[in-house]
Motif scaffolding. Sequence first.
Motif, PDB file in Angstrom:
ATOM      1  N   GLU A 144      40.920  35.152  13.697  1.00 25.25           N
ATOM      2  CA  GLU A 144      41.541  35.708  15.085  1.00 25.25           C
ATOM      3  C   GLU A 144      40.913  36.875  16.245  1.00 25.25           C
ATOM      4  O   GLU A 144      40.912  37.729  15.091  1.00 25.25           O
ATOM      5  CB  GLU A 144      43.435  35.234  15.556  1.00 25.25           C
ATOM      6  CG  GLU A 144      43.578  33.832  15.145  1.00 25.25           C
ATOM      7  CD  GLU A 144      43.865  32.916  16.441  1.00 25.25           C
ATOM      8  OE1 GLU A 144      43.523  33.538  17.785  1.00 25.25           O
ATOM      9  OE2 GLU A 144      43.495  32.130  16.541  1.00 25.25           O
TER      10      GLU A 144
ATOM     11  N   PRO B  84      43.902  41.907  18.807  1.00 25.43           N
ATOM     12  CA  PRO B  84      44.281  42.106  19.819  1.00 25.43           C
ATOM     13  C   PRO B  84      43.984  43.481  21.026  1.00 25.43           C
ATOM     14  O   PRO B  84      43.484  44.425  20.501  1.00 25.43           O
ATOM     15  CB  PRO B  84      45.977  42.969  19.791  1.00 25.43           C
ATOM     16  CG  PRO B  84      45.828  42.435  17.787  1.00 25.43           C
ATOM     17  CD  PRO B  84      44.813  42.254  17.688  1.00 25.43           C
ATOM     18  N   GLY B  85      43.900  43.068  21.764  1.00 25.47           N
ATOM     19  CA  GLY B  85      43.223  44.341  23.065  1.00 25.47           C
ATOM     20  C   GLY B  85      41.274  43.822  23.006  1.00 25.47           C
ATOM     21  O   GLY B  85      40.594  44.885  23.971  1.00 25.47           O
TER      22      GLY B  85
ATOM     23  N   PHE C  38      39.939  41.488  23.729  1.00 25.84           N
ATOM     24  CA  PHE C  38      38.874  41.131  24.927  1.00 25.84           C
ATOM     25  C   PHE C  38      40.096  41.124  26.043  1.00 25.84           C
ATOM     26  O   PHE C  38      41.414  41.438  25.968  1.00 25.84           O
ATOM     27  CB  PHE C  38      39.093  39.370  24.722  1.00 25.84           C
ATOM     28  CG  PHE C  38      38.152  38.884  24.026  1.00 25.84           C
ATOM     29  CD1 PHE C  38      36.771  38.735  24.272  1.00 25.84           C
ATOM     30  CD2 PHE C  38      38.669  38.496  23.372  1.00 25.84           C
ATOM     31  CE1 PHE C  38      35.934  38.634  23.559  1.00 25.84           C
ATOM     32  CE2 PHE C  38      37.619  37.964  21.750  1.00 25.84           C
ATOM     33  CZ  PHE C  38      35.915  37.711  21.653  1.00 25.84           C
ATOM     34  N   PRO C  39      39.941  41.195  27.474  1.00 20.35           N
ATOM     35  CA  PRO C  39      41.255  41.755  28.432  1.00 20.35           C
ATOM     36  C   PRO C  39      41.520  40.494  28.779  1.00 20.35           C
ATOM     37  O   PRO C  39      41.282  39.412  28.522  1.00 20.35           O
ATOM     38  CB  PRO C  39      39.882  42.134  29.766  1.00 20.35           C
ATOM     39  CG  PRO C  39      38.293  41.762  29.732  1.00 20.35           C
ATOM     40  CD  PRO C  39      38.097  41.110  28.370  1.00 20.35           C
ATOM     41  N   ASP C  40      43.142  41.116  29.110  1.00 17.72           N
ATOM     42  CA  ASP C  40      43.511  40.030  29.455  1.00 17.72           C
ATOM     43  C   ASP C  40      42.979  39.235  30.727  1.00 17.72           C
ATOM     44  O   ASP C  40      43.482  39.627  31.378  1.00 17.72           O
ATOM     45  CB  ASP C  40      45.221  40.685  29.768  1.00 17.72           C
ATOM     46  CG  ASP C  40      46.596  39.903  29.719  1.00 17.72           C
ATOM     47  OD1 ASP C  40      46.034  38.511  29.801  1.00 17.72           O
ATOM     48  OD2 ASP C  40      47.510  40.238  30.551  1.00 17.72           O
ATOM     49  N   GLU C  41      43.334  37.690  30.321  1.00 18.02           N
ATOM     50  CA  GLU C  41      42.203  36.756  31.169  1.00 18.02           C
ATOM     51  C   GLU C  41      43.776  36.965  32.449  1.00 18.02           C
ATOM     52  O   GLU C  41      43.788  36.119  34.100  1.00 18.02           O
ATOM     53  CB  GLU C  41      42.192  35.677  30.592  1.00 18.02           C
ATOM     54  CG  GLU C  41      40.717  35.977  30.219  1.00 18.02           C
ATOM     55  CD  GLU C  41      39.920  34.752  29.887  1.00 18.02           C
ATOM     56  OE1 GLU C  41      40.214  33.980  29.801  1.00 18.02           O
ATOM     57  OE2 GLU C  41      38.517  35.551  29.261  1.00 18.02           O
ATOM     58  N   SER C  42      45.450  36.617  32.295  1.00 16.63           N
ATOM     59  CA  SER C  42      46.799  36.225  32.619  1.00 16.63           C
ATOM     60  C   SER C  42      46.323  36.892  34.476  1.00 16.63           C
ATOM     61  O   SER C  42      47.333  36.934  34.928  1.00 16.63           O
ATOM     62  CB  SER C  42      47.698  36.229  32.394  1.00 16.63           C
ATOM     63  OG  SER C  42      47.658  37.737  31.514  1.00 16.63           O
ATOM     64  N   ALA C  43      45.984  38.450  34.355  1.00 14.40           N
ATOM     65  CA  ALA C  43      45.969  39.222  35.080  1.00 14.40           C
ATOM     66  C   ALA C  43      44.943  38.903  36.359  1.00 14.40           C
ATOM     67  O   ALA C  43      43.905  37.968  36.653  1.00 14.40           O
ATOM     68  CB  ALA C  43      46.095  40.567  35.121  1.00 14.40           C
TER      69      ALA C  43
END
Length: 56
Positions: free
Chosen positions: A45, A48-49, A51-56
Amino acid sequence: MCPDCEDFARTVLLLGHLATYAETPGADAAFVEVVGPALAVSLPEPLPGLFPDESA
């Protein structure tokens, strides 16, 4: 290098070599079809961090 980072780098390198092999004349397509997804699934996996957060 952290163990997960080393595993990730090694697996990405193997995927790159497999992609190069797949493009060579006479490459075994069945081998590429089996090994490619197996290598991809073995990737750890991402941290954390990474990849940019795609939910924004």
